[in-house]
Design an enzyme around this catalytic site. Structure first.
Site, PDB file in Angstrom:
ATOM      1  N   ASP A  69       5.506  -1.507   9.028  1.00 28.27           N
ATOM      2  CA  ASP A  69       4.089  -1.978   8.726  1.00 28.27           C
ATOM      3  C   ASP A  69       3.991  -3.158   9.438  1.00 28.27           C
ATOM      4  O   ASP A  69       2.992  -3.636   9.807  1.00 28.27           O
ATOM      5  CB  ASP A  69       4.022  -2.279   7.266  1.00 28.27           C
ATOM      6  CG  ASP A  69       4.318  -1.049   6.413  1.00 28.27           C
ATOM      7  OD1 ASP A  69       3.750  -0.062   6.723  1.00 28.27           O
ATOM      8  OD2 ASP A  69       4.891  -1.210   5.245  1.00 28.27           O
ATOM      9  N   HIS A  97       5.116  -0.008   0.703  1.00 27.86           N
ATOM     10  CA  HIS A  97       5.204   0.724   2.089  1.00 27.86           C
ATOM     11  C   HIS A  97       4.310   1.797   2.063  1.00 27.86           C
ATOM     12  O   HIS A  97       4.796   3.006   2.489  1.00 27.86           O
ATOM     13  CB  HIS A  97       6.962   1.020   2.514  1.00 27.86           C
ATOM     14  CG  HIS A  97       6.847   1.494   3.762  1.00 27.86           C
ATOM     15  ND1 HIS A  97       6.413   0.935   4.833  1.00 27.86           N
ATOM     16  CD2 HIS A  97       7.672   2.416   4.156  1.00 27.86           C
ATOM     17  CE1 HIS A  97       6.932   1.718   5.884  1.00 27.86           C
ATOM     18  NE2 HIS A  97       7.519   2.777   5.634  1.00 27.86           N
TER      19      HIS A  97
END
Length: 249
Positions: A69, A97
């Site tokens: 990310d 996530h």
């Protein structure tokens, strides 16, 4: 794969993570454990609960790898800023996530970045759902592989360097906050025990959790609310999976 949900992933991967961590608990309980199997929001709690059952859980040594990310945030923002080298910009990504639990904090970028209002929301969405973009681009033949490999390498290298004594290494990671210095305050603020924040790494693993939530923008505060809602269910799912699993030896 197209149409595959995080629930589908959970049904496959939770059992794999449980069994692998059972082996870790028995043979190398002091290992630094990096969980990258999705859905990380649930599989890290699975790993923690297995270690707790075995009486060997050390929150400082368990990490959920959310570096992909960060890599996406630092890469995609360059299309707005024009900077050619993503490594020149540091952008913390907090939360979880998957999808809306991923909260990129562009307001905390170093050096500061100026993102036009009309480009901010699409940029955030692209960071949150970049995995879907890859699946679609591959026509369903696979998901993110090269970028995931790089993210895993980047985080692992940081953990190893810190374990060997290198100072001032900070990487965001999805951790069990109550067991880490600075984590209690973040846990109380977010209402969840598992959350990704910048972590100061050291020889013992997670040395300190950095609270970067106090000065986030109003837009990021809204993203954080959606994140917290999504995380609570995912965390409980992982905890309950282990609670309902038969005892294995």
């Amino acid at each position: 794969k197209p149409g595959m949900t995080r629930d589908d992933l959970f049904n496959i991967n939770a059992g794999i993570v449980r069994d692998l961590i059972t082996g870790v608990a028995e043979t190398c309980p002091k290992a630094l454990i990096l969980v990258i199997s999705n859905p990380v929001n649930s599989t890290v709690p699975v790993a923690a609960e297995v270690m707790k059952k075995a009486g060997v859980f050390d929150p400082k040594r368990l990490f959920g790898v959310t570096t992909l990310d960060v890599v996406r945030a630092e890469t995609f923002v360059q299309e707005v800023t024009g900077e050619k080298d993503p490594s020149m910009t540091v952008i913390p990504v907090v939360g979880g996530h998957s999808g809306e639990t991923i909260v990129p904090l562009f307001s905390q970028a170093k050096p500061a970045v100026k993102i036009p209002a009309d480009k901010l929301e699409p940029l955030v969405k692209r960071v949150q759902f970049g995995g879907d973009e890859v699946v679609q681009a591959k026509g369903g033949a696979g998901s993110a592989t090269l970028s995931m490999a790089y993210a895993g390498y980047r985080f692992t290298e940081s953990v190893i360097k810190a374990a060997k004594g290198q100072k001032a290494i900070v990487e965001p990671s999805y951790v069990y906050l109550p067991g880490i210095d600075g984590g209690d305050a973040i846990s109380k603020e977010t209402g969840v025990d598992y959350f990704s924040v910048p972590i100061e790494l050291g020889p013992s693993g997670a040395e300190k959790a950095q609270n970067v939530l106090s000065s986030i923008s109003s837009e990021e505060k809204q993203l954080l609310e959606a994140c917290k809602t999504g995380l609570k269910g995912s965390i409980e799912k992982g905890v309950q999976f282990v609670a309902k699993s038969p005892e294995t030896k």
